[in-house]
Scaffold this motif. Structure first.
Motif, PDB file in Angstrom:
ATOM      1  N   PHE B   6      -2.709  65.951 -58.064  1.00 14.84           N
ATOM      2  CA  PHE B   6      -2.781  64.995 -56.962  1.00 14.84           C
ATOM      3  C   PHE B   6      -2.531  63.631 -57.596  1.00 14.84           C
ATOM      4  CE2 PHE B   6      -5.720  67.146 -53.590  1.00 14.84           C
ATOM      5  CZ  PHE B   6      -4.889  68.254 -53.573  1.00 14.84           C
ATOM      6  N   VAL B   7      -1.664  62.849 -56.978  1.00 16.09           N
ATOM      7  CA  VAL B   7      -1.311  61.547 -57.538  1.00 16.09           C
ATOM      8  C   VAL B   7      -1.608  60.456 -56.514  1.00 16.09           C
ATOM      9  CG1 VAL B   7       0.546  60.129 -58.514  1.00 16.09           C
ATOM     10  CG2 VAL B   7       0.491  62.588 -58.974  1.00 16.09           C
ATOM     11  N   VAL B   8      -2.174  59.357 -56.989  1.00 18.98           N
ATOM     12  CA  VAL B   8      -2.459  58.204 -56.134  1.00 18.98           C
ATOM     13  C   VAL B   8      -1.675  57.019 -56.676  1.00 18.98           C
ATOM     14  CG1 VAL B   8      -4.265  56.692 -55.235  1.00 18.98           C
ATOM     15  CG2 VAL B   8      -4.784  59.104 -55.699  1.00 18.98           C
ATOM     16  N   ILE B   9      -0.856  56.401 -55.843  1.00 26.41           N
ATOM     17  CA  ILE B   9      -0.084  55.229 -56.274  1.00 26.41           C
ATOM     18  C   ILE B   9      -0.739  53.971 -55.714  1.00 26.41           C
ATOM     19  CG2 ILE B   9       2.158  54.087 -56.317  1.00 26.41           C
ATOM     20  CD1 ILE B   9       3.469  56.772 -55.796  1.00 26.41           C
ATOM     21  N   GLY B  10      -1.231  53.127 -56.602  1.00 26.56           N
ATOM     22  CA  GLY B  10      -1.907  51.892 -56.178  1.00 26.56           C
ATOM     23  C   GLY B  10      -3.363  51.930 -56.604  1.00 26.56           C
ATOM     24  N   LEU B  33      -4.144  58.360 -61.252  1.00 27.70           N
ATOM     25  CA  LEU B  33      -4.135  57.094 -60.498  1.00 27.70           C
ATOM     26  C   LEU B  33      -3.191  56.121 -61.208  1.00 27.70           C
ATOM     27  CD1 LEU B  33      -5.253  55.156 -58.321  1.00 27.70           C
ATOM     28  CD2 LEU B  33      -7.225  54.742 -59.803  1.00 27.70           C
ATOM     29  N   ILE B  34      -2.140  55.726 -60.513  1.00 29.96           N
ATOM     30  CA  ILE B  34      -1.120  54.855 -61.100  1.00 29.96           C
ATOM     31  C   ILE B  34      -1.239  53.442 -60.530  1.00 29.96           C
ATOM     32  CG2 ILE B  34       1.378  54.472 -61.382  1.00 29.96           C
ATOM     33  CD1 ILE B  34       1.798  57.465 -60.927  1.00 29.96           C
ATOM     34  N   GLY B  35      -1.279  52.435 -61.406  1.00 29.48           N
ATOM     35  CA  GLY B  35      -1.351  51.052 -60.945  1.00 29.48           C
ATOM     36  C   GLY B  35      -0.382  50.180 -61.713  1.00 29.48           C
ATOM     37  N   ASP B  36       0.219  49.210 -61.046  1.00 31.14           N
ATOM     38  CA  ASP B  36       1.197  48.385 -61.761  1.00 31.14           C
ATOM     39  C   ASP B  36       0.562  47.195 -62.480  1.00 31.14           C
ATOM     40  OD1 ASP B  36       0.676  46.913 -59.528  1.00 31.14           O
ATOM     41  OD2 ASP B  36       2.716  46.936 -58.735  1.00 31.14           O
ATOM     42  N   GLU B  37      -0.701  46.917 -62.215  1.00 30.78           N
ATOM     43  CA  GLU B  37      -1.369  45.872 -62.984  1.00 30.78           C
ATOM     44  C   GLU B  37      -1.937  46.481 -64.264  1.00 30.78           C
ATOM     45  OE1 GLU B  37      -3.912  43.021 -60.806  1.00 30.78           O
ATOM     46  OE2 GLU B  37      -3.413  44.212 -59.061  1.00 30.78           O
ATOM     47  N   SER B  38      -2.259  45.613 -65.216  1.00 28.34           N
ATOM     48  CA  SER B  38      -2.778  46.132 -66.488  1.00 28.34           C
ATOM     49  C   SER B  38      -4.290  46.370 -66.430  1.00 28.34           C
ATOM     50  CB  SER B  38      -2.448  45.151 -67.607  1.00 28.34           C
ATOM     51  OG  SER B  38      -3.043  43.901 -67.323  1.00 28.34           O
ATOM     52  N   ALA B 103       1.305  67.621 -56.100  1.00 31.89           N
ATOM     53  CA  ALA B 103       1.005  68.579 -55.036  1.00 31.89           C
ATOM     54  C   ALA B 103       0.698  67.799 -53.754  1.00 31.89           C
ATOM     55  CB  ALA B 103      -0.179  69.453 -55.437  1.00 31.89           C
ATOM     56  N   LYS B 104      -0.111  66.756 -53.923  1.00 30.30           N
ATOM     57  CA  LYS B 104      -0.401  65.832 -52.822  1.00 30.30           C
ATOM     58  C   LYS B 104      -0.261  64.420 -53.374  1.00 30.30           C
ATOM     59  CE  LYS B 104      -1.809  68.956 -49.782  1.00 30.30           C
ATOM     60  NZ  LYS B 104      -1.104  69.173 -48.502  1.00 30.30           N
ATOM     61  N   LEU B 105       0.138  63.509 -52.497  1.00 30.42           N
ATOM     62  CA  LEU B 105       0.367  62.127 -52.918  1.00 30.42           C
ATOM     63  C   LEU B 105      -0.340  61.181 -51.957  1.00 30.42           C
ATOM     64  CD1 LEU B 105       2.017  60.047 -54.651  1.00 30.42           C
ATOM     65  CD2 LEU B 105       3.863  60.310 -52.976  1.00 30.42           C
ATOM     66  N   ALA B 106      -1.035  60.201 -52.514  1.00 27.52           N
ATOM     67  CA  ALA B 106      -1.641  59.151 -51.682  1.00 27.52           C
ATOM     68  C   ALA B 106      -0.983  57.822 -52.008  1.00 27.52           C
ATOM     69  CB  ALA B 106      -3.146  59.062 -51.942  1.00 27.52           C
ATOM     70  N   LEU B 107      -0.568  57.106 -50.972  1.00 23.17           N
ATOM     71  CA  LEU B 107       0.012  55.776 -51.147  1.00 23.17           C
ATOM     72  C   LEU B 107      -1.042  54.735 -50.787  1.00 23.17           C
ATOM     73  CD1 LEU B 107       3.482  56.458 -49.463  1.00 23.17           C
ATOM     74  CD2 LEU B 107       2.938  56.422 -51.913  1.00 23.17           C
ATOM     75  N   THR B 108      -1.507  54.018 -51.779  1.00 18.77           N
ATOM     76  CA  THR B 108      -2.476  52.934 -51.553  1.00 18.77           C
ATOM     77  C   THR B 108      -1.888  51.691 -52.216  1.00 18.77           C
ATOM     78  OG1 THR B 108      -3.653  53.710 -53.524  1.00 18.77           O
ATOM     79  CG2 THR B 108      -4.498  54.429 -51.405  1.00 18.77           C
ATOM     80  N   THR B 109      -0.706  51.344 -51.747  1.00 22.20           N
ATOM     81  CA  THR B 109       0.106  50.331 -52.422  1.00 22.20           C
ATOM     82  C   THR B 109      -0.251  48.897 -52.040  1.00 22.20           C
ATOM     83  OG1 THR B 109       1.760  50.758 -50.706  1.00 22.20           O
ATOM     84  CG2 THR B 109       2.104  51.822 -52.813  1.00 22.20           C
TER      85      THR B 109
END
Lengths: 106, 408
Positions: B6-10, B33-38, B103-109
């Motif tokens: 399961f992947v969460v973007i943001g 959990l992927i985030g573009d800030e450091s 498998a599942k993706l959450a967009l919390t951008t």
């Protein structure tokens, strides 16, 4: 460093060292205490850091102020010793404090 | 073959909440959990409040310590962004070119700041407040400069103005509309805050549009249609945000001023949910589609999104609430009061403690409370329960609203 004993909703008890100046809520978060959610980040807006102060410590911790008293109305199962832990600042005077975490997950 | 993660973007408040809720709901698979800030997930509200004033340092803004992510087995990928969602393959294409199946993706951008559209807006001493780095830069700029101009009389602009006055800075605030926080509160509440800021020494100009910014006098010159409006050492712009919908839109998900999701936080793709500031969502409480920018929405909608990811059909039906701290005044908003056809005041403005209760078609729809937390909490309860309240009861201090709320 002051020691705070957190008893989570499952009855698990842990004594944690928390730096003076932090809130009792922040101490719980740093130590991964179950049930302290603090979704508003300590702004006294949500009641998800609700805990019960051990009877022996009620005088030292003191009562909630007006804002906290109102916010506590959102908490499930409020009791006379209910406090929002984001509003209690840890100090040497609170070394040994015991708090029981309320059901904040519902 | 192991199941894809399961992947969460943001990695903001909504993203963290999705991860936390997934674990609480019993999801034990791989979670990224992927985030573009450091920075690991941190609280944004203090960025225009206590962090800016120097009362709180950055480490205290973190939602969770590093040990939390280990304990819950959440893989944090910071400083990384996603280039594309390949829905046909259920894969993400990352910035570095690698592919990540989900498998599942959450967009919390989330959302990004709306940029000032006038000439000269791209200068080093023009600041915005959205992320920690913005706020850190502004903090040091405030320490160096004395004259602050603020464009935008919304929550961010007003909170920054209040903080700067607290630090003894000279503050001019320019708002294009004829009142403050026009989108969120009633004219009466706007007027109270205009008086409050003026009483604290802010040079507040309503109905005032900036057309151009030019360097001048060791700082900036703000120009309008008829000449120079103000001069300042630094400028803060707070004119709203734009939802980050590009990833979703490019993947063919419906976007309409936000990523469109239903009452379950589900997009039109059964494997993709979205939550928080980025969503145009069907709000079960309001009974209509709306985009909200708030902690409440980020957290509550994220919980619903997590439930949907694990196949539970939870519905998002929560009373919206918001808050703002300016000087020693706590403004708390319950429900969505605008537009209303009747409003009544409880308490007295002269005491700096009062609430406006709003009614539409005879029904309570919201309240703005100024230093009246009990009214705010009572209103949230009344709205959640759908308890009938008359304008007369709302206005009468003899009526105990919390009692009415408790009685249901």
């Amino acid at each position: 460093m002051p020691k705070i004993t957190y008893i989570d909703a499952n009855g698990e008890s842990r004594e944690c060292e928390v730096a003076a100046g932090l809130s009792v809520m922040e101490g719980a978060i740093q130590n991964g205490i179950e049930g302290i959610l603090a979704i508003c980040g300590g702004s006294c807006a949500c009641s998800t850091c609700h805990s019960y102060i051990d009877e022996a410590w009620m005088d030292k911790v003191g009562p909630p102020d007006d804002i906290e008293d109102s916010t506590l109305e959102l908490a499930a199962d409020r009791r006379p010793n209910s406090r929002l832990t984001c509003q209690i600042e840890v100090s040497d005077a609170l070394d040994g404090l015991i708090v029981r975490v309320a059901q904040n997950d519902s | 073959m192991p199941q894809a993660p399961f992947v969460v973007i943001g990695a903001g408040q909504a993203g963290l909440q999705v991860c936390d809720s997934l674990r609480k709901l019993g999801y034990t698979g791989k979670l990224i959990l992927i985030g573009d800030e450091s920075h690991p997930p941190y609280q944004r509200p203090p960025l225009s409040k206590k962090f800016l004033s120097g009362d709180v340092e950055a480490d205290r803004l973190l939602f969770r310590p590093a040990s939390y992510y280990d304990k819950l087995d959440i893989e944090l990928r910071l400083g990384q962004s996603v280039r594309r969602i390949d829905r046909s393959a259920n894969e993400l294409e990352c910035e570095d070119g690698s592919r990540l199946p989900y498998a599942k993706l959450a967009l919390t951008t989330g959302a990004r700041v709306r940029l000032l559209p006038c000439p000269g807006a791209e200068q080093p001493n023009v600041h915005y407040v959205r992320d920690l780095d913005d706020s850190e830069q502004l903090r040091s700029a405030l320490a160096a400069g004395h004259r602050l101009a603020v464009i935008g009389g919304g929550f961010i602009g007003l909170e920054v103005a209040a903080m700067a006055r607290g630090l003894g800075k000279e503050v001019v605030l320019l708002e294009a509309l004829d009142r403050l926080m026009a989108r969120a509160v009633s004219p009466e509440v706007s007027a109270y805050f205009a008086n409050l800021h003026r009483a604290h020494g802010v040079d507040l100009r309503l109905g005032c549009s900036v057309r151009e910014i030019v360097p001048g006098d060791g700082g900036l010159q703000l120009r309008g249609d008829s000449g120079t409006l103000a001069e300042a050492d630094l400028l803060v712009v707070g004119i709203g945000v734009v939802p980050n919908t590009e990833l979703a839109a490019e993947a063919g998900l419906e976007c309409r001023g936000g990523i469109v999701v239903d009452i379950h936080a589900a997009t039109s793709d059964p494997d993709i949910v979205a939550a928080g500031d980025c969503t145009m969502h069907f709000n079960g409480y309001l009974g209509r589609e709306v985009r909200l920018e708030s902690v409440q929405n980020a957290v509550d909608q994220a919980r619903t999104a997590a439930a949907t990811m694990v196949g539970q059909a939870e519905r998002y039906i929560q009373v919206p609430w918001f808050w703002s701290d300016q000087y020693n005044v706590k403004l708390q908003m319950a429900g969505i009061g605008m537009p209303f056809d009747v409003s009544v005041t409880r308490g007295h403005q002269a005491d700096d403690a009062f609430s406006l209760f709003y009614f539409r078609a005879g029904k309570l729809v919201g309240a703005d409370s100024i230093n009246r937390p009990i009214d705010h909490m009572a209103c949230r309860k009344l709205l959640a329960q759908g308890t009938m309240l008359t304008p007369e009861e709302a206005a009468s201090e003899d009526a105990d609203l919390m009692q009415l709320a408790r009685a249901g």
